[in-house]
Design a protein around this motif. Sequence first.
Motif, PDB file in Angstrom:
ATOM      1  N   PHE B  14       0.855  -1.125  -0.103  1.00  9.46           N
ATOM      2  CA  PHE B  14       0.235   0.067  -0.032  1.00  9.46           C
ATOM      3  C   PHE B  14       0.720   1.296  -0.086  1.00  9.46           C
ATOM      4  CE2 PHE B  14      -3.026  -2.920   2.108  1.00  9.46           C
ATOM      5  CZ  PHE B  14      -4.198  -2.728   1.309  1.00  9.46           C
ATOM      6  N   ARG B  15       0.493   2.297  -0.578  1.00  9.81           N
ATOM      7  CA  ARG B  15       1.132   3.613  -0.406  1.00  9.81           C
ATOM      8  C   ARG B  15       0.735   3.938   0.803  1.00  9.81           C
ATOM      9  NH1 ARG B  15       3.847   5.882  -3.806  1.00  9.81           N
ATOM     10  NH2 ARG B  15       3.448   4.291  -5.199  1.00  9.81           N
ATOM     11  N   HIS B  22       4.126   0.752   1.841  1.00 11.68           N
ATOM     12  CA  HIS B  22       4.021   0.030   3.038  1.00 11.68           C
ATOM     13  C   HIS B  22       3.577  -1.676   2.701  1.00 11.68           C
ATOM     14  CE1 HIS B  22       2.811  -1.177   7.231  1.00 11.68           C
ATOM     15  NE2 HIS B  22       1.949  -2.054   6.527  1.00 11.68           N
ATOM     16  N   ALA B  24       2.119  -4.782   3.400  1.00 15.14           N
ATOM     17  CA  ALA B  24       0.991  -5.607   4.339  1.00 15.14           C
ATOM     18  C   ALA B  24       1.072  -6.950   4.511  1.00 15.14           C
ATOM     19  CB  ALA B  24      -0.241  -5.033   4.143  1.00 15.14           C
ATOM     20  N   PRO B  43      -0.536 -11.042  15.053  1.00 20.59           N
ATOM     21  CA  PRO B  43      -0.485  -9.888  15.902  1.00 20.59           C
ATOM     22  C   PRO B  43      -1.385  -8.867  15.239  1.00 20.59           C
ATOM     23  CG  PRO B  43       1.634 -10.299  15.113  1.00 20.59           C
ATOM     24  CD  PRO B  43       0.969 -11.563  14.537  1.00 20.59           C
ATOM     25  N   THR B  44      -1.893  -7.857  15.912  1.00 15.06           N
ATOM     26  CA  THR B  44      -2.886  -6.754  15.446  1.00 15.06           C
ATOM     27  C   THR B  44      -2.013  -6.155  14.240  1.00 15.06           C
ATOM     28  OG1 THR B  44      -4.066  -4.850  15.797  1.00 15.06           O
ATOM     29  CG2 THR B  44      -2.273  -5.360  17.150  1.00 15.06           C
ATOM     30  N   GLY B  45      -2.564  -5.774  13.140  1.00 14.95           N
ATOM     31  CA  GLY B  45      -2.149  -5.034  12.249  1.00 14.95           C
ATOM     32  C   GLY B  45      -0.876  -5.816  11.368  1.00 14.95           C
ATOM     33  N   CYS B  46      -1.130  -6.892  11.524  1.00 13.60           N
ATOM     34  CA  CYS B  46       0.161  -7.728  10.645  1.00 13.60           C
ATOM     35  C   CYS B  46      -0.260  -8.041   9.211  1.00 13.60           C
ATOM     36  CB  CYS B  46       0.400  -9.166  11.235  1.00 13.60           C
ATOM     37  SG  CYS B  46      -0.814 -10.360  11.066  1.00 13.60           S
ATOM     38  N   GLY B  47      -1.796  -7.815   8.977  1.00 10.91           N
ATOM     39  CA  GLY B  47      -1.961  -7.990   7.419  1.00 10.91           C
ATOM     40  C   GLY B  47      -3.074  -9.245   7.303  1.00 10.91           C
ATOM     41  N   LYS B  48      -3.807  -9.499   8.057  1.00  8.16           N
ATOM     42  CA  LYS B  48      -5.017 -10.592   8.116  1.00  8.16           C
ATOM     43  C   LYS B  48      -5.857 -10.364   7.206  1.00  8.16           C
ATOM     44  CE  LYS B  48      -5.186 -10.915  12.454  1.00  8.16           C
ATOM     45  NZ  LYS B  48      -4.415  -9.724  13.097  1.00  8.16           N
ATOM     46  N   SER B  49      -6.521  -9.096   7.494  1.00  9.07           N
ATOM     47  CA  SER B  49      -7.605  -8.534   6.616  1.00  9.07           C
ATOM     48  C   SER B  49      -7.220  -8.265   5.290  1.00  9.07           C
ATOM     49  CB  SER B  49      -8.141  -7.142   7.418  1.00  9.07           C
ATOM     50  OG  SER B  49      -8.551  -7.325   8.697  1.00  9.07           O
ATOM     51  N   THR B  50      -6.101  -8.037   5.147  1.00  4.07           N
ATOM     52  CA  THR B  50      -5.701  -7.709   3.505  1.00  4.07           C
ATOM     53  C   THR B  50      -5.444  -9.163   3.000  1.00  4.07           C
ATOM     54  OG1 THR B  50      -4.274  -6.021   4.554  1.00  4.07           O
ATOM     55  CG2 THR B  50      -3.735  -6.610   2.356  1.00  4.07           C
ATOM     56  N   GLN B  85     -14.779  -7.221   9.282  1.00  4.72           N
ATOM     57  CA  GLN B  85     -14.134  -6.820  10.384  1.00  4.72           C
ATOM     58  C   GLN B  85     -15.360  -5.720  11.036  1.00  4.72           C
ATOM     59  OE1 GLN B  85      -9.977  -6.049  10.722  1.00  4.72           O
ATOM     60  NE2 GLN B  85     -10.238  -6.004  12.988  1.00  4.72           N
ATOM     61  N   GLU B 162     -12.747 -11.952  12.490  1.00  5.80           N
ATOM     62  CA  GLU B 162     -13.047 -11.645  13.710  1.00  5.80           C
ATOM     63  C   GLU B 162     -14.542 -11.356  13.729  1.00  5.80           C
ATOM     64  OE1 GLU B 162     -10.585  -8.852  15.667  1.00  5.80           O
ATOM     65  OE2 GLU B 162      -8.847  -9.226  14.108  1.00  5.80           O
ATOM     66  N   HIS B 195      -8.334 -13.092  16.871  1.00  3.90           N
ATOM     67  CA  HIS B 195      -7.420 -12.620  17.768  1.00  3.90           C
ATOM     68  C   HIS B 195      -7.160 -13.840  18.910  1.00  3.90           C
ATOM     69  CE1 HIS B 195      -7.468  -8.054  16.848  1.00  3.90           C
ATOM     70  NE2 HIS B 195      -6.260  -8.574  16.545  1.00  3.90           N
TER      71      HIS B 195
HETATM   72  N1  LIG Z   1      -6.259   0.463   2.150  1.00  2.00           N
HETATM   73  C1  LIG Z   1      -4.879   0.429   2.791  1.00  2.00           C
HETATM   74  N2  LIG Z   1      -4.265   1.476   2.431  1.00  2.00           N
HETATM   75  C2  LIG Z   1      -3.023   1.705   3.170  1.00  2.00           C
HETATM   76  N3  LIG Z   1      -2.582   0.839   3.901  1.00  2.00           N
HETATM   77  C3  LIG Z   1      -3.365  -0.046   4.368  1.00  2.00           C
HETATM   78  C4  LIG Z   1      -4.656  -0.456   3.714  1.00  2.00           C
HETATM   79  N4  LIG Z   1      -5.275  -1.620   4.347  1.00  2.00           N
HETATM   80  C5  LIG Z   1      -4.422  -1.910   5.147  1.00  2.00           C
HETATM   81  N5  LIG Z   1      -3.183  -1.049   5.349  1.00  2.00           N
HETATM   82  C6  LIG Z   1      -2.161  -1.443   6.199  1.00  2.00           C
HETATM   83  O1  LIG Z   1      -1.708  -2.711   6.005  1.00  2.00           O
HETATM   84  C7  LIG Z   1      -1.321  -3.362   7.240  1.00  2.00           C
HETATM   85  C8  LIG Z   1      -2.143  -4.384   7.552  1.00  2.00           C
HETATM   86  O2  LIG Z   1      -3.543  -4.167   7.907  1.00  2.00           O
HETATM   87  P1  LIG Z   1      -4.797  -5.160   7.925  1.00  2.00           P
HETATM   88  O3  LIG Z   1      -6.043  -4.478   8.199  1.00  2.00           O
HETATM   89  O4  LIG Z   1      -4.496  -6.314   7.051  1.00  2.00           O
HETATM   90  O5  LIG Z   1      -4.359  -5.710   9.488  1.00  2.00           O
HETATM   91  P2  LIG Z   1      -4.960  -6.812  10.517  1.00  2.00           P
HETATM   92  O6  LIG Z   1      -3.970  -8.066  10.532  1.00  2.00           O
HETATM   93  O7  LIG Z   1      -6.430  -7.208   9.850  1.00  2.00           O
HETATM   94  O8  LIG Z   1      -5.144  -6.060  11.654  1.00  2.00           O
HETATM   95  P3  LIG Z   1      -6.235  -6.297  12.949  1.00  2.00           P
HETATM   96  O9  LIG Z   1      -5.901  -7.769  13.644  1.00  2.00           O
HETATM   97  O10 LIG Z   1      -6.021  -5.192  13.669  1.00  2.00           O
HETATM   98  O11 LIG Z   1      -7.430  -6.188  12.044  1.00  2.00           O
HETATM   99  C9  LIG Z   1      -1.633  -2.100   8.477  1.00  2.00           C
HETATM  100  O12 LIG Z   1      -0.642  -1.687   8.714  1.00  2.00           O
HETATM  101  C10 LIG Z   1      -2.496  -1.023   7.607  1.00  2.00           C
HETATM  102  O13 LIG Z   1      -2.089   0.030   8.136  1.00  2.00           O
END
Ligand SMILES: Nc1ncnc2c1ncn2[C@@H]1O[C@H](COP(=O)(O)OP(=O)(O)OP(=O)(O)O)[C@@H](O)[C@H]1O
Lengths: 286, 267
Positions: B14-15, B22, B24, B43-50, B85, B162, B195
């Motif tokens: 991602f930008r 960045h 993800a 861990p939170t923010g690691c990239g699961k939703s992505t 989520q 989640e 989580h």
């Molecule tokens: N559309 C986007 N544009 C820029 N950055 C993004 C975008 N979507 C996600 N990110 C970045 O990608 C990283 C992973 O995000 P993601 O939502 O996949 O985390 P996650 O593992 O689902 O976290 P959580 O457990 O808290 O839900 C984060 O650092 C987030 O800032």
Amino acid sequence: MSHDTLVQPVTAESPLPDPRRAATKRRYTVWSIRVLLVVAVLGSWEYSASTFLDPFFYSKPSLVWQKLVDWFTVGTSQGSIWEQIEVTLEEALGGFVLGAIAGVVLGILLGRSRLLSDICAPFIKAANAVPRIVLASLFVIWFGLGMSSKIATAFVLVFFAVFFNAFQGAREVDRNLVDNARILGASRTQVLLTIVVPSATSWILASLHSAFGFALIGAVVGEFTGADKGLGLLINHSQGTFDAAGIYAGMIVITVLALLAEWGLSALEKRLLKWRPPAAGNEMQI
Amino acid sequence: MDPVIELRQATKRFRSSSGGVHTAVSDLTMTVAAGEFVAVVGPTGCGKSTTLSLVSGLEPPSAGEALVGGSPVRGIPDGVGYMFQQDAIMPWRSVLDNVAAGPRYRGATKAEARAKARDWVDRVGLSGFERYYPHQLSGGMRKRVALAQTLVNEPRILLMDEPFSALDVQTRGLMQDELLRLWSGSGAAVIFVTHDLEEAIALGDRVLVMTASPATVKGSFPVPLPRPRDVEEVRLTAEFLEIYREIWDSLREEVETARERGAANVA
Ligand SMILES: Nc1ncnc2c1ncn2[C@@H]1O[C@H](COP(=O)(O)OP(=O)(O)OP(=O)(O)O)[C@@H](O)[C@H]1O
Ligand SMILES: [Mg+2]
């Protein structure tokens, strides 16, 4: 310490005021002060115009009232008052409906299409900067003295008011809602109709309130510029004969029309937005 | 068996708001077989939703490939259900009409869609609330509406992000049991992000542990607990604790890495 002071249940004789009674009392107070204010303003106007102000220029409430009664019983210089009202309302309504439809459709299209909005942005900004009231003169030349020139004036005023809100509303659609709908199987058109339009509805409805006022202004200004019927013409005619009471009376009729329309739009809004949580402060609690 | 879901060295960049790039998800390879229930922890923010958004076709991978049913994902693949989520139900529609949305989009008549929806509203325990609007529901009830809305389409591939984290412990237990019951007959492949490691083990056939950002698969742990499972009971067994300890050892390092980085960023 005795038990009586510790236990303070809400009993029948406890000094908690009945909320409904309190609300009624409040309403009563608000309304009596309003009436008092109106009486005071009208009274001092009547008094001044009967003593030191020249009623020829400033008229006075009793004369305005007389004029209104005259119009509704005898008729106006242009014929029946109902006919004037009907003409003005038709023009305003025509401009309102056409302008609102065009504003909503274009606003939503541009709001959803990056390319289109990039292309059109400078033109729309320029068009919005044009002093639109002046267009009324142009429209009289183009469309003549009949209704269409007034509808056109009302249209341009309404269009921009609605367009910008619809545009903003379509832009602010929650991305999650769109994604969710797409996952559930929605086509592009279905996303537009079931997600974008309802999301933008509260924005659009908010603009419709002021838009009807604009439509009336457009119609009246159009009639002022050149017409053979309508409330604007009536006011213009009163101005020509130095009839201040006539101008006031025309204003009052137009105001009443605007208030009625406002009331209708509020009812529509309430119906369309019944899914929204009630505004803070008047939740539906017991 | 051929995998239904496959990610091959998938990477998503991602930008970032500061103008940089960045990453993800990086070089992530995983497969899910038909009818398999895979729980994902990290861990939170690691990239699961992505990761889920890559499988759903909402986001294309920056590099690598996402395949569903053997073919590369272009747009949203058929048969995918995705429970987000965040809240994503329509606030202007009643519970019933929200649940009926999927069948309506897919061409069912209003009556058919509503009949189906009513059935699913019952199954998630919301009967009596059909005519309520979302703002009149609790957070947990809204989640259940979202669940019914997703399941009414009978997805072959179910992505859940989640889904139960907003629920209280008792309701969560009930919903977990309910999910297993609904899933067991369906043959759907599930990716379930959570989580809560206990939840992951109680539900999954396999638990994937993700690394701290950027996400890749750190380890894949089979969960050989017999089915059908009762999530409350299974938590108390010795096997469960053993599996828990093993996975937690792996997960803890990542959680700590993520936490240290977070602290470093704040400092
Ligand atoms: N559309 C986007 N544009 C820029 N950055 C993004 C975008 N979507 C996600 N990110 C970045 O990608 C990283 C992973 O995000 P993601 O939502 O996949 O985390 P996650 O593992 O689902 O976290 P959580 O457990 O808290 O839900 C984060 O650092 C987030 O800032
Ligand atoms: Mg997430």
